[in-house]
Design an enzyme around this catalytic site. Structure first.
Site, mmCIF file in Angstrom:
data_model
loop_
_atom_site.group_PDB
_atom_site.id
_atom_site.type_symbol
_atom_site.label_atom_id
_atom_site.label_comp_id
_atom_site.label_asym_id
_atom_site.label_seq_id
_atom_site.Cartn_x
_atom_site.Cartn_y
_atom_site.Cartn_z
ATOM 1 N N LYS A 8 -13.406 1.027 -1.637
ATOM 2 C CA LYS A 8 -14.271 1.272 -0.472
ATOM 3 C C LYS A 8 -15.536 2.010 -0.911
ATOM 4 C CE LYS A 8 -11.361 1.556 3.680
ATOM 5 N NZ LYS A 8 -10.960 2.376 4.825
ATOM 6 N N HIS A 38 9.261 -26.136 -0.037
ATOM 7 C CA HIS A 38 8.619 -27.265 -0.706
ATOM 8 C C HIS A 38 7.417 -26.810 -1.514
ATOM 9 C CE1 HIS A 38 11.297 -29.755 1.652
ATOM 10 N NE2 HIS A 38 11.045 -28.908 2.639
ATOM 11 N N GLU A 82 0.828 -1.216 0.000
ATOM 12 C CA GLU A 82 0.000 0.000 0.000
ATOM 13 C C GLU A 82 0.857 1.258 0.000
ATOM 14 O OE1 GLU A 82 -2.910 0.131 3.173
ATOM 15 O OE2 GLU A 82 -4.378 -0.798 1.866
#
Ligand SMILES: O=P(O)(O)OC[C@H]1O[C@H](O)[C@H](O)[C@@H](O)[C@@H]1O
Length: 477
Positions: free
Chosen positions: A446, A332, A303
């Site tokens: 938002k 892995h 951000e």
């Protein structure tokens, strides 16, 4: 006197940065950067240092003051924590992003790794739950395992208006009112801005205990204010040590000389790497205790640095995609890509010199050479060897990597790590000439959420959302 004033403790517990192959001449083959590469940025580095100073003077980086200037707040937090620990069995954080990831990271680092599975008397404090999503199944599942009467809900929101957090808050509010009636407010604590948003107003009207997120402390830089300190203190973490570690690192990072400032040198190397197209920054702790630090760092780095516009308004499209990994687990899973995939990554390992507990591998199955070599070593030996082996494999494949080494995991070293990565992020923002403290791309989402849910006043925004379905899609398959 707290411990950061004690020189031996400082030196012994100081974080170290091993540059592996990020710097030529330090180790390994050629991919890294030379002193000339760094020195060529001298003007830029000194301007960035100056800009940081100016921003601090203007109150835009007040998170750097947190380790030094909160005596009254800390007193209040410690008293509140002490009182809660006498009756509260569960402490639930309602928050998201910067209002959740720090508490989660610090809790995982500094409390028992199977903390929430222990009986209360062994834990000596409440269980911590960090409810950082609005997945209905997860929220419903929480209410299966807690007794709301013995639970404190800490609603945390810098803006005081984030939809997810407010929705959770409204659910808990109703639940507590139903179960506890008018006395419910003692089970609610609000941590928010002094003025902005709805939360502070509700908290004042309803009489909640309230903690303030100071001006100049953005969500992702807020772990060392009440956002992180209250949950940590309630769960028995030594917040004075946490702040002492941060203060110690902050002082090291006052240094203008890039070679002596741990945050600046890491920033500068990352900046040089970005210039060479290394668009991915992997954070790979070799300890489960720091697993959620990688999540916290991902928000901080993504951000703060992922920006379309420079400070002077040009379109720059900068940033580095953070990737969370865990050693040895992700050896892995992801390391194949890091060693042989595109040359687009910088890997930061988080290593630990002394694990807080050791487990010996017994000398059994001596007749099977394929596994008998493990016997007699400890798991600490094994995980450290695997970390070094992965660093080596990356170096051999000319992949940029460096390591931050914590002498051990404790509140003092975790405080250092938080401050180091925050200053590094802010300084990288200066080198990139972008605003590291806003998030316009997230605000758009938002607003779109408000629009889709029909919040009054956002009808106009809704119109802008071309092509977005207003109702749920009918899925064909
Ligand atoms: O603390 P709040 O205001 O509720 O914000 C929670 C989060 O909201 C947004 O997603 C922002 O982009 C984040 O930076 C912030 O941490």
């Amino acid at each position: 006197m707290n411990r950061y004033q004690q020189p031996h403790w400082q030196e012994e517990m100081k974080l170290k940065v091993d540059f592996n192959n990020m710097m030529k001449g330090f180790a390994g083959p050629v991919e890294g950067f030379s002193k000339e590469d760094i020195d060529a940025l001298a003007v830029k580095i000194s301007e960035a240092h100056q800009n940081m100073k100016e921003k601090r003077a203007a109150g835009e980086m007040d998170w750097r003051k947190l380790p030094f200037e909160q005596a009254d707040v800390i007193k209040d937090i410690l008293e509140t924590a002490q009182e809660l620990r006498t009756w509260c069995e569960n402490f639930v954080v309602l928050g998201i992003g910067g209002s959740a990831l720090g508490p989660l990271a610090v809790q995982t680092a500094l409390n028992h790794l199977h903390y929430n599975e222990l009986a209360t008397e062994k834990r000596g404090g409440p269980r911590l739950y960090v409810l950082d999503n609005v997945d209905p199944e997860r929220v419903a599942a929480l209410f299966d395992v807690i007794d709301p009467k013995k639970t404190v809900f800490n609603v945390i929101s810098k803006s005081g208006s984030t939809s997810e957090t407010m929705a959770q808050f409204m659910i808990v509010y109703q639940l507590l009112r139903d179960k506890l009636g008018n006395t419910y407010a003692k089970n609610m604590i609000a941590t928010t801005d002094a003025e902005k948003g709805n939360l502070i107003k509700i908290a004042q009207e309803e009489g909640y205990k309230t903690f303030i997120i100071p001006q100049g402390v953005g969500g992702r830089f807020s772990e060392l204010c009440p956002v992180g300190l209250l949950p940590a203190a309630v769960c028995g973490i030594d917040i004075t040590e946490l702040l002492a570690g941060a203060a110690y690192m902050d002082q090291l990072c006052e240094e203008a000389d890039v070679y002596r400032n741990p945050a600046y040198i890491r920033s500068t190397l990352q900046y040089l790497a970005m210039e060479r197209g290394k668009n991915v920054s992997v954070m790979m702790p070799y300890t489960d205790a720091l697993k959620y630090f990688a999540d916290w760092y991902a928000q901080l780095w993504a951000e703060s640095l992922g920006k379309r516009k420079s400070l002077t308004g040009e379109e720059v499209f900068v940033g580095q995609t953070p990737v969370k990994a865990l050693g040895t687990t992700d050896q892995h899973s992801q390391v194949q890509l890091y060693v042989e995939g595109p040359f687009d990554k910088v890997v930061t390992f988080l290593g630990v010199s002394r694990y807080r507990q050791e487990v010996a591998i017994p000398k059994v199955f001596n007749h099977i050479p394929g596994i008998s070599f493990l016997g007699g070593h400890s798991l600490g030996d094994l995980i450290t060897a695997e970390q070094m082996a992965t660093e080596y494999a990356l170096m051999k494949a000319h992949r940029l990597n460096m390591t931050i080494i914590l002498p051990e995991i404790n509140a003092f070293t975790i405080g250092q790590l938080i401050q180091l990565l925050e200053i590094e992020t802010a300084f990288t923002g200066e080198l990139l000439n972008i605003n590291a403290f806003d998030q316009p791309g997230v605000e758009e989402g938002k607003n779109a959420t408000y629009a889709l849910l029909g919040r009054p006043g956002y009808e106009a925004k809704k119109q802008e959302l071309e092509g977005r379905p207003e109702k749920k899609k009918e899925f064909i398959i």
